[in-house]
Design a protein around this motif. Structure first.
Motif, short mmCIF file in Angstrom:
data_model
loop_
_atom_site.label_atom_id
_atom_site.label_comp_id
_atom_site.label_asym_id
_atom_site.label_seq_id
_atom_site.Cartn_x
_atom_site.Cartn_y
_atom_site.Cartn_z
N GLY A 52 46.61 37.50 40.37
CA GLY A 52 46.87 38.69 41.12
C GLY A 52 45.93 39.14 42.29
O GLY A 52 46.00 40.35 43.01
N LEU A 53 45.25 38.17 42.96
CA LEU A 53 44.64 38.51 43.94
C LEU A 53 45.12 38.29 45.38
O LEU A 53 45.07 38.73 46.14
CB LEU A 53 43.42 37.48 43.94
N VAL A 54 46.41 37.39 45.11
CA VAL A 54 47.27 37.71 46.43
C VAL A 54 48.66 37.42 45.78
O VAL A 54 49.15 37.21 44.65
CB VAL A 54 47.13 35.93 47.14
N ASP A 55 49.56 37.76 46.83
CA ASP A 55 51.08 38.10 46.30
C ASP A 55 51.85 36.68 47.09
O ASP A 55 51.52 36.50 48.42
CB ASP A 55 51.59 39.17 47.11
N GLY A 56 52.50 36.20 46.22
CA GLY A 56 53.22 34.94 46.65
C GLY A 56 54.62 35.36 46.95
O GLY A 56 55.19 35.95 45.88
N THR A 74 35.87 40.81 44.52
CA THR A 74 34.65 40.41 43.98
C THR A 74 34.50 38.84 44.00
O THR A 74 35.59 38.28 43.43
CB THR A 74 34.10 41.20 42.80
N LEU A 75 33.51 38.49 43.90
CA LEU A 75 33.20 36.95 43.80
C LEU A 75 33.60 36.45 42.18
O LEU A 75 34.18 35.77 42.04
CB LEU A 75 31.82 36.27 43.97
N ALA A 76 33.23 37.61 41.40
CA ALA A 76 33.42 37.57 40.04
C ALA A 76 35.09 37.19 39.77
O ALA A 76 35.08 36.47 38.93
CB ALA A 76 32.80 38.76 39.25
N GLU A 77 35.77 37.72 40.33
CA GLU A 77 37.13 37.81 40.10
C GLU A 77 37.65 36.45 40.48
O GLU A 77 38.49 35.92 39.82
CB GLU A 77 37.82 38.90 40.90
N VAL A 78 37.27 36.09 41.69
CA VAL A 78 37.73 34.74 42.08
C VAL A 78 37.18 33.49 41.46
O VAL A 78 38.13 32.73 40.80
CB VAL A 78 37.01 34.37 43.80
N ILE A 79 36.03 33.58 40.38
CA ILE A 79 35.42 32.79 39.84
C ILE A 79 36.37 32.74 38.57
O ILE A 79 36.74 31.74 37.95
CB ILE A 79 34.26 33.06 39.47
N VAL A 80 36.52 33.71 38.07
CA VAL A 80 37.40 33.96 36.94
C VAL A 80 38.87 33.42 36.94
O VAL A 80 39.46 32.69 36.29
CB VAL A 80 37.30 35.45 36.33
N ALA A 81 39.30 33.61 38.10
CA ALA A 81 40.86 33.11 38.64
C ALA A 81 40.65 31.74 38.54
O ALA A 81 41.74 31.31 37.99
CB ALA A 81 41.23 33.73 39.79
N ILE A 82 39.60 31.10 39.17
CA ILE A 82 39.80 29.54 39.13
C ILE A 82 39.14 29.12 38.16
O ILE A 82 40.01 27.97 37.66
CB ILE A 82 38.96 29.16 40.59
N GLU A 83 37.98 29.44 37.71
CA GLU A 83 37.37 28.59 36.64
C GLU A 83 37.57 29.23 35.15
O GLU A 83 37.17 28.59 34.14
CB GLU A 83 35.97 28.69 36.95
N ALA A 121 25.64 40.31 38.61
CA ALA A 121 25.29 39.74 40.02
C ALA A 121 26.52 39.47 40.80
O ALA A 121 26.56 39.77 41.77
CB ALA A 121 24.40 38.78 39.88
N LEU A 122 27.58 38.58 40.21
CA LEU A 122 28.47 38.21 40.85
C LEU A 122 29.77 39.21 41.22
O LEU A 122 30.39 39.18 42.19
CB LEU A 122 29.20 37.21 40.04
N SER A 123 29.67 40.41 40.29
CA SER A 123 30.63 41.40 40.69
C SER A 123 30.01 42.47 42.01
O SER A 123 30.76 42.94 42.55
CB SER A 123 30.68 42.43 39.48
N ALA A 124 28.85 42.03 42.18
CA ALA A 124 28.38 43.13 43.24
C ALA A 124 28.57 42.47 44.69
O ALA A 124 28.22 43.01 45.58
CB ALA A 124 26.88 43.11 43.07
#
Lengths: 146, 146
Positions: A52-56, A74-83, A121-124
């Motif tokens: 849900g970080l980008v719309d296709g 946040t960086l945390a969201e990206v990490i969760v999305a990928i890893e 830390a990653l959410s900040a």
DNA sequence: ACAATCCGGACAAACCCGGTCCGGATTGCA
DNA sequence: TGCAATCCGGACCGGGTTTGTCCGGATTGT
């Protein structure tokens, strides 16, 4: 080294490229801008779309668009999305079978404060913090040199 | 998943076993207590010795001994000893060659605050925090069941 | 109706990690 | 003095995870 997946790095770069303009961009476009292989970019965008970080946008004249401004991702969201979920060890959230002889290991569960600290830390940090200037332009310049 | 190496987990377990008593323990002894394979324990202790976290006493009647109490050993130190410098990406401290087309990537260097935050979080936790009770005893009990 | 584009999964190759082994150096003990 | 015990350093190989690619199907604008 606490290694972060390379895909996550690609995701940050792709998001930065998407953040440059508010228009709809296709996967090949973004691949050209970032200098990454097109299938790889497509894969990363796919993951980001599921999170849900980008719309296709499908169909002709489709592409990808930011669901939120980069300063709200946040960086945390990206990490969760990928890893997947952020956790340092496999002995987390009932992953039984990971520890064979350590079924009663007293360390189990003690990692939680550490994991929380990492998550905080990653959410900040937002993606906007990581790419304040136009990352896409710099990549284009780098490609022009080669 | 921000995966932490399994060796680091072993290191924590081994250190906890060492912390149980203040005597000198040999590698096979610790292997029996922790339930881990002997060469693996030896390898982990070797790394910890190079980092100065444990003292290796050579010769007959030798073994390993804690260089400091567990309450003075931070998780960050153990991770650095086993996995090397703590950093989320490879684009750090002049690791040239990791990024091919991204020689001028503006994201480079922006990870530093994130890395620092992670380091601080990991430095706030000591091994004593992770293993307050006798981990070795629990492992022995788990082995007795099998 | 057609073309463009995203979507989902499957697949092979490469890389890294986990675990093992060996010979050498060092020390205590008989 | 010789022997045994133990750590030390490196090399080695198998397995697993990640990486990167590809293909067919679904969807939508022209």
């Amino acid at each position: 080294m606490l290694r972060l997946s390379r895909m996550t790095d690609y995701a940050v770069v792709a998001l930065s490229a998407l953040g440059g303009a508010e228009a709809v961009r296709t996967a090949p476009e973004l691949a050209a801008e970032t200098g990454l292989a097109e299938p790889t970019v497509a894969k990363v965008l796919k993951l980001l779309g599921q999170a849900g970080l980008v719309d296709g946008l499908r169909g002709a004249r489709g592409g990808y668009r930011l669901a939120r401004p980069l300063s709200a991702v946040t960086l945390a969201e990206v990490i969760v999305a990928i890893e997947g979920p952020i956790a340092l060890t496999a002995c987390v959230d009932g992953a039984s079978g990971g520890c064979d002889t350590e079924a009663t290991c007293p360390i189990r569960g003690r990692w939680d404060p550490v994991n929380d600290a990492i998550r905080n830390a990653l959410s900040a940090v937002t993606i906007a913090d990581l790419a304040p200037t136009s990352c896409a332009a710099a990549h284009r310049a780098a490609l022009a040199l080669a």
